[in-house]
Design a protein around this motif. Structure first.
Motif, PDB file in Angstrom:
ATOM      1  N   PHE A  39       8.018   4.258 -69.079  1.00 41.86           N
ATOM      2  CA  PHE A  39       8.447   2.852 -69.077  1.00 41.86           C
ATOM      3  C   PHE A  39       9.413   2.586 -67.924  1.00 41.86           C
ATOM      4  CE2 PHE A  39      11.611  -0.373 -70.231  1.00 41.86           C
ATOM      5  CZ  PHE A  39      10.786  -1.455 -70.467  1.00 41.86           C
ATOM      6  N   ARG A  40       9.264   1.387 -67.337  1.00 38.04           N
ATOM      7  CA  ARG A  40      10.145   0.933 -66.265  1.00 38.04           C
ATOM      8  C   ARG A  40      10.504  -0.523 -66.518  1.00 38.04           C
ATOM      9  NH1 ARG A  40       9.291  -2.722 -62.953  1.00 38.04           N
ATOM     10  NH2 ARG A  40       7.041  -2.616 -63.083  1.00 38.04           N
ATOM     11  N   LEU A  41      11.787  -0.840 -66.417  1.00 38.27           N
ATOM     12  CA  LEU A  41      12.277  -2.219 -66.531  1.00 38.27           C
ATOM     13  C   LEU A  41      12.767  -2.660 -65.161  1.00 38.27           C
ATOM     14  CD1 LEU A  41      13.301  -4.787 -68.023  1.00 38.27           C
ATOM     15  CD2 LEU A  41      15.419  -3.529 -68.473  1.00 38.27           C
ATOM     16  N   LEU A  42      12.198  -3.743 -64.666  1.00 39.39           N
ATOM     17  CA  LEU A  42      12.654  -4.337 -63.413  1.00 39.39           C
ATOM     18  C   LEU A  42      13.307  -5.667 -63.756  1.00 39.39           C
ATOM     19  CD1 LEU A  42      11.150  -4.537 -60.000  1.00 39.39           C
ATOM     20  CD2 LEU A  42      11.625  -6.692 -61.141  1.00 39.39           C
ATOM     21  N   SER A  53      17.933  -4.927 -60.755  1.00 39.34           N
ATOM     22  CA  SER A  53      17.982  -3.508 -61.101  1.00 39.34           C
ATOM     23  C   SER A  53      16.593  -3.032 -61.518  1.00 39.34           C
ATOM     24  CB  SER A  53      18.975  -3.243 -62.234  1.00 39.34           C
ATOM     25  OG  SER A  53      18.503  -3.775 -63.450  1.00 39.34           O
ATOM     26  N   THR A  54      16.426  -1.735 -61.431  1.00 37.77           N
ATOM     27  CA  THR A  54      15.254  -1.066 -61.971  1.00 37.77           C
ATOM     28  C   THR A  54      15.766   0.061 -62.844  1.00 37.77           C
ATOM     29  OG1 THR A  54      13.933  -1.594 -60.023  1.00 37.77           O
ATOM     30  CG2 THR A  54      13.120   0.169 -61.424  1.00 37.77           C
ATOM     31  N   ALA A  58      15.020   6.261 -70.124  1.00 37.69           N
ATOM     32  CA  ALA A  58      16.302   6.820 -70.586  1.00 37.69           C
ATOM     33  C   ALA A  58      17.443   5.826 -70.400  1.00 37.69           C
ATOM     34  CB  ALA A  58      16.604   8.129 -69.846  1.00 37.69           C
ATOM     35  N   GLN A  59      17.455   5.126 -69.273  1.00 34.25           N
ATOM     36  CA  GLN A  59      18.506   4.144 -69.019  1.00 34.25           C
ATOM     37  C   GLN A  59      18.407   2.958 -69.977  1.00 34.25           C
ATOM     38  OE1 GLN A  59      17.406   3.795 -64.888  1.00 34.25           O
ATOM     39  NE2 GLN A  59      19.326   4.733 -64.216  1.00 34.25           N
ATOM     40  N   VAL A  60      17.194   2.532 -70.270  1.00 36.58           N
ATOM     41  CA  VAL A  60      16.998   1.407 -71.197  1.00 36.58           C
ATOM     42  C   VAL A  60      17.431   1.797 -72.605  1.00 36.58           C
ATOM     43  CG1 VAL A  60      15.224  -0.003 -72.319  1.00 36.58           C
ATOM     44  CG2 VAL A  60      15.231   0.255 -69.832  1.00 36.58           C
ATOM     45  N   LEU A  61      17.076   2.990 -73.035  1.00 35.76           N
ATOM     46  CA  LEU A  61      17.471   3.441 -74.376  1.00 35.76           C
ATOM     47  C   LEU A  61      18.989   3.570 -74.486  1.00 35.76           C
ATOM     48  CD1 LEU A  61      14.696   6.104 -75.075  1.00 35.76           C
ATOM     49  CD2 LEU A  61      14.791   3.718 -75.866  1.00 35.76           C
ATOM     50  N   ALA A  62      19.632   4.107 -73.462  1.00 36.56           N
ATOM     51  CA  ALA A  62      21.097   4.215 -73.465  1.00 36.56           C
ATOM     52  C   ALA A  62      21.728   2.819 -73.503  1.00 36.56           C
ATOM     53  CB  ALA A  62      21.581   4.994 -72.242  1.00 36.56           C
ATOM     54  N   GLN A 129       8.203  -3.774 -67.915  1.00 40.52           N
ATOM     55  CA  GLN A 129       8.706  -5.122 -68.169  1.00 40.52           C
ATOM     56  C   GLN A 129       9.387  -5.592 -66.896  1.00 40.52           C
ATOM     57  OE1 GLN A 129      11.561  -5.473 -71.367  1.00 40.52           O
ATOM     58  NE2 GLN A 129      12.089  -7.570 -70.820  1.00 40.52           N
ATOM     59  N   ASP A 130       8.909  -6.711 -66.376  1.00 42.41           N
ATOM     60  CA  ASP A 130       9.566  -7.376 -65.255  1.00 42.41           C
ATOM     61  C   ASP A 130      10.241  -8.605 -65.832  1.00 42.41           C
ATOM     62  OD1 ASP A 130       8.227  -5.437 -63.852  1.00 42.41           O
ATOM     63  OD2 ASP A 130       7.224  -6.800 -62.481  1.00 42.41           O
ATOM     64  N   SER A 131      11.553  -8.683 -65.706  1.00 48.05           N
ATOM     65  CA  SER A 131      12.325  -9.718 -66.384  1.00 48.05           C
ATOM     66  C   SER A 131      13.008 -10.642 -65.382  1.00 48.05           C
ATOM     67  CB  SER A 131      13.378  -9.059 -67.281  1.00 48.05           C
ATOM     68  OG  SER A 131      13.988 -10.002 -68.106  1.00 48.05           O
TER      69      SER A 131
END
Length: 139
Positions: A39-42, A53-54, A58-62, A129-131
């Motif tokens: 998973f990647r969040l942009l 940010s991207t 692990a970063q999203v869960l934290a 997810q691109d937000s």
């Protein structure tokens, strides 16, 4: 109106369940089942992250685990959804109560944003997810 392909209802339900879990205050363990290992969040640039940010899984869960220290009572008012295969576009009005002083809000203020996100769902999990968030300042 075109018929939905078999993947579209599944993808939409996955995204809506993910949003409901966030709204219920779900931390990392609660949202993990919705997110693929890669998973990647942009996040496009916005008021709180002018450079954007991207983030990795692990970063999203934290971040989800820490969010309960920053905001409470998250609400997503879904305005519109659009699906094409495994792609889901969600437009929503988001709000939450700020629990600590932030640059533009004091503890106890309601923070609000209009948000649009493009999700890619594969095999029942969100892979990206691109937000695009537009925060409103209290006046």
């Amino acid at each position: 109106m075109a018929d939905l392909t078999p993947l579209e209802p599944e993808a939409l339900e996955c995204v809506l369940d993910f949003v409901r879990t966030l709204e219920a205050g779900g931390g990392g363990a609660a949202i993990r089942p919705f997110l693929a290992a890669n998973f990647r969040l942009l996040e496009a640039p916005h008021l709180l992250a002018p450079e954007g940010s991207t983030r990795t899984l692990a970063q999203v869960l934290a971040g989800a685990d820490q969010s309960s220290e920053v905001v409470a009572n998250q609400k997503f008012e879904i305005r519109r959804t659009t699906c094409q295969g495994g792609r889901v576009v969600l437009e929503a009005d988001w709000s939450a109560t700020v629990l600590m002083d932030l640059k533009y809000w004091d503890a106890g203020d309601t923070i609000r944003a209009r948000t649009s996100s493009v999700f890619e769902v594969r095999q029942g999990q969100i892979v990206s997810q691109d937000s695009y968030d537009c925060y409103f300042l209290n006046s």
